[in-house]
Design a protein around this motif. Structure first.
Motif, PDB file in Angstrom:
ATOM      1  N   VAL A 182      35.662  49.853  36.885  1.00 13.92           N
ATOM      2  CA  VAL A 182      36.304  48.710  37.538  1.00 13.92           C
ATOM      3  C   VAL A 182      37.816  48.917  37.607  1.00 13.92           C
ATOM      4  O   VAL A 182      38.446  49.304  36.622  1.00 13.92           O
ATOM      5  CB  VAL A 182      36.015  47.375  36.798  1.00 13.92           C
ATOM      6  N   MET A 183      38.371  48.665  38.784  1.00 13.55           N
ATOM      7  CA  MET A 183      39.818  48.769  38.995  1.00 13.55           C
ATOM      8  C   MET A 183      40.286  47.516  39.725  1.00 13.55           C
ATOM      9  O   MET A 183      39.573  46.995  40.592  1.00 13.55           O
ATOM     10  CB  MET A 183      40.142  50.023  39.814  1.00 13.55           C
ATOM     11  N   LEU A 184      41.471  47.024  39.360  1.00 11.71           N
ATOM     12  CA  LEU A 184      41.994  45.799  39.962  1.00 11.71           C
ATOM     13  C   LEU A 184      43.488  45.912  40.201  1.00 11.71           C
ATOM     14  O   LEU A 184      44.217  46.473  39.379  1.00 11.71           O
ATOM     15  CB  LEU A 184      41.693  44.605  39.044  1.00 11.71           C
ATOM     16  N   SER A 185      43.946  45.396  41.332  1.00 10.99           N
ATOM     17  CA  SER A 185      45.374  45.333  41.637  1.00 10.99           C
ATOM     18  C   SER A 185      45.840  43.882  41.551  1.00 10.99           C
ATOM     19  O   SER A 185      45.088  42.962  41.885  1.00 10.99           O
ATOM     20  CB  SER A 185      45.654  45.830  43.068  1.00 10.99           C
ATOM     21  N   LYS A 209      44.477  42.104  28.825  1.00  6.64           N
ATOM     22  CA  LYS A 209      45.170  42.774  27.701  1.00  6.64           C
ATOM     23  C   LYS A 209      44.302  43.821  27.000  1.00  6.64           C
ATOM     24  O   LYS A 209      44.820  44.737  26.359  1.00  6.64           O
ATOM     25  CB  LYS A 209      45.662  41.741  26.689  1.00  6.64           C
ATOM     26  N   ASP A 210      42.972  43.711  27.125  1.00  9.05           N
ATOM     27  CA  ASP A 210      42.069  44.664  26.469  1.00  9.05           C
ATOM     28  C   ASP A 210      41.791  45.903  27.324  1.00  9.05           C
ATOM     29  O   ASP A 210      40.995  46.763  26.926  1.00  9.05           O
ATOM     30  CB  ASP A 210      40.737  43.985  26.133  1.00  9.05           C
ATOM     31  N   TYR A 211      42.431  45.982  28.491  1.00  9.75           N
ATOM     32  CA  TYR A 211      42.182  47.102  29.400  1.00  9.75           C
ATOM     33  C   TYR A 211      43.452  47.903  29.652  1.00  9.75           C
ATOM     34  O   TYR A 211      44.516  47.589  29.124  1.00  9.75           O
ATOM     35  CB  TYR A 211      41.585  46.567  30.714  1.00  9.75           C
ATOM     36  N   ASN A 212      43.344  48.937  30.452  1.00 12.13           N
ATOM     37  CA  ASN A 212      44.491  49.786  30.767  1.00 12.13           C
ATOM     38  C   ASN A 212      45.311  49.163  31.890  1.00 12.13           C
ATOM     39  O   ASN A 212      44.800  48.985  32.997  1.00 12.13           O
ATOM     40  CB  ASN A 212      44.015  51.174  31.211  1.00 12.13           C
ATOM     41  N   ILE A 213      46.552  48.823  31.593  1.00 19.66           N
ATOM     42  CA  ILE A 213      47.434  48.200  32.587  1.00 19.66           C
ATOM     43  C   ILE A 213      48.521  49.192  32.973  1.00 19.66           C
ATOM     44  O   ILE A 213      49.375  49.550  32.167  1.00 19.66           O
ATOM     45  CB  ILE A 213      48.058  46.892  32.034  1.00 19.66           C
ATOM     46  N   HIS A 214      48.473  49.636  34.224  1.00 21.43           N
ATOM     47  CA  HIS A 214      49.452  50.601  34.730  1.00 21.43           C
ATOM     48  C   HIS A 214      50.422  49.871  35.657  1.00 21.43           C
ATOM     49  O   HIS A 214      49.999  49.313  36.677  1.00 21.43           O
ATOM     50  CB  HIS A 214      48.746  51.720  35.503  1.00 21.43           C
ATOM     51  N   VAL A 234      50.508  45.787  39.210  1.00 25.82           N
ATOM     52  CA  VAL A 234      49.730  46.477  38.177  1.00 25.82           C
ATOM     53  C   VAL A 234      48.421  46.989  38.766  1.00 25.82           C
ATOM     54  O   VAL A 234      47.843  46.376  39.662  1.00 25.82           O
ATOM     55  CB  VAL A 234      49.423  45.567  36.964  1.00 25.82           C
ATOM     56  N   ILE A 235      48.008  48.152  38.273  1.00 25.68           N
ATOM     57  CA  ILE A 235      46.672  48.678  38.551  1.00 25.68           C
ATOM     58  C   ILE A 235      45.958  48.674  37.206  1.00 25.68           C
ATOM     59  O   ILE A 235      46.398  49.334  36.257  1.00 25.68           O
ATOM     60  CB  ILE A 235      46.724  50.098  39.128  1.00 25.68           C
ATOM     61  N   ILE A 236      44.898  47.907  37.115  1.00 27.95           N
ATOM     62  CA  ILE A 236      44.179  47.733  35.849  1.00 27.95           C
ATOM     63  C   ILE A 236      42.829  48.441  35.936  1.00 27.95           C
ATOM     64  O   ILE A 236      42.104  48.299  36.924  1.00 27.95           O
ATOM     65  CB  ILE A 236      43.987  46.231  35.550  1.00 27.95           C
ATOM     66  N   THR A 237      42.496  49.220  34.912  1.00 32.73           N
ATOM     67  CA  THR A 237      41.211  49.922  34.880  1.00 32.73           C
ATOM     68  C   THR A 237      40.514  49.715  33.539  1.00 32.73           C
ATOM     69  O   THR A 237      41.159  49.445  32.526  1.00 32.73           O
ATOM     70  CB  THR A 237      41.386  51.443  35.104  1.00 32.73           C
ATOM     71  N   ASN A 238      39.209  49.858  33.549  1.00 33.39           N
ATOM     72  CA  ASN A 238      38.450  49.792  32.294  1.00 33.39           C
ATOM     73  C   ASN A 238      38.051  51.197  31.839  1.00 33.39           C
ATOM     74  O   ASN A 238      37.180  51.366  31.000  1.00 33.39           O
ATOM     75  CB  ASN A 238      37.190  48.926  32.466  1.00 33.39           C
TER      76      ASN A 238
END
Length: 285
Positions: free
Chosen positions: A230-233, A245-250, A271-275
């Motif tokens: 899963v990826m989110l912008s 906060k529990d995931y990777n925040i780029h 931010v690009i957030i990935t699990n």
């Protein structure tokens, strides 16, 4: 392979950060899901063989449907040619106001509605798509003397992509759109962005508020538990950082050009957030 590109200008479009997004796409995945597809920049860049694309904006998804259907596609292009010939401020408002008569508008041919959506997008102020609480398009005229509504070659490439691959088109709630996602599938969320101030999110009559951002985070977590990539912008806001906060925040820098106030356009932190990390494996494995 020649790839398609977005056929509409969409708020939050991803073409200008596509290289940054691609850095976080998993190396391999099964079905690609994009529940807020918009202009489809990442979809066309990846050109997956299996995909489920969705947008709650029914007028936008009607355009995708018409591009996929050869007969409707041809009729839509002829209609766009007509719009280009007739283009003027008065004509713009005539076409814009078609959705004020709901009964008449509902009977309009699919290809005519699709051509209207593209024409309004190309000729309205700043390429913005916005509707009011009655779901009526309400963006003012963009003051262009001439308008180029489409590139035939690009639409042809998109038509081929939609037909020669297994692409499902939906127009439902984002949670409904990903209900069948399984382990190994890749879901990219590009929702209307959160803001620490008041920001535009009226792509549909319902908008997308803080509670919707929280519901989206729950869907993200559920997909993570299912074993999906899963990826989110989103914007780099307090709420978004708390929710994920529990995931990777780029954190990345992006340029945004859609704003009624020219002074508020420019570089912003997103931010690009990935699990998952380094395009391989899950955090919880």
């Amino acid at each position: 392979m020649i790839k398609g590109k977005p056929f509409v200008k969409w708020a939050g479009g991803k073409r200008q950060i596509i290289d940054k997004l691609k850095q976080y796409v998993p190396d391999e995945f099964n079905t690609y899901y994009e529940p807020f597809v918009g202009g489809g920049a990442l979809l066309f860049e990846l050109s997956p063989k299996n995909a489920v694309i969705n947008d709650y904006n029914k007028e936008l998804m009607n355009v995708y449907e018409c591009i996929k259907d050869y007969k409707k596609f041809e009729s839509m292009c002829k209609e766009l040619n007509h719009h280009e010939t007739m283009h003027s401020e008065d004509y713009y408002y005539e076409i814009r106001n078609l959705d004020r008569d709901k009964k008449k508008f509902s009977k309009l041919a699919d290809y005519k509605r699709a051509a209207r959506t593209i024409y309004l997008n190309k000729s309205c102020f700043n390429g913005l798509y916005r509707v009011n609480s009655k779901n009526e398009f309400n963006v003012p005229f963009g003051k262009k003397n001439k308008v180029n509504t489409y590139e035939g070659q690009n639409l042809g490439i998109i038509c081929g992509f939609l037909n020669y691959n297994n692409i499902t088109l939906l127009s439902v709630d984002f949670e409904e759109a990903v209900k069948d996602a399984k382990k190994g599938d890749f879901i990219y969320f590009d929702p209307p962005y959160d803001s620490d101030t008041n920001t535009f999110n009226s792509y549909t009559e319902d908008g997308f508020d803080k509670e919707e951002q929280k519901r989206l985070a729950e869907v993200f977590k559920n997909l993570d538990k299912r074993g999906c990539y899963v990826m989110l912008s989103n914007h780099n806001t307090t709420l978004v950082n708390e929710l994920y906060k529990d995931y990777n925040i780029h954190v990345i820098e992006a340029k945004r050009n859609i704003n009624a106030n020219g002074k508020k356009r420019g570089k912003v932190e997103e931010v690009i957030i990935t699990n998952f990390e380094n395009k391989r494996g899950f955090n919880n494995e």
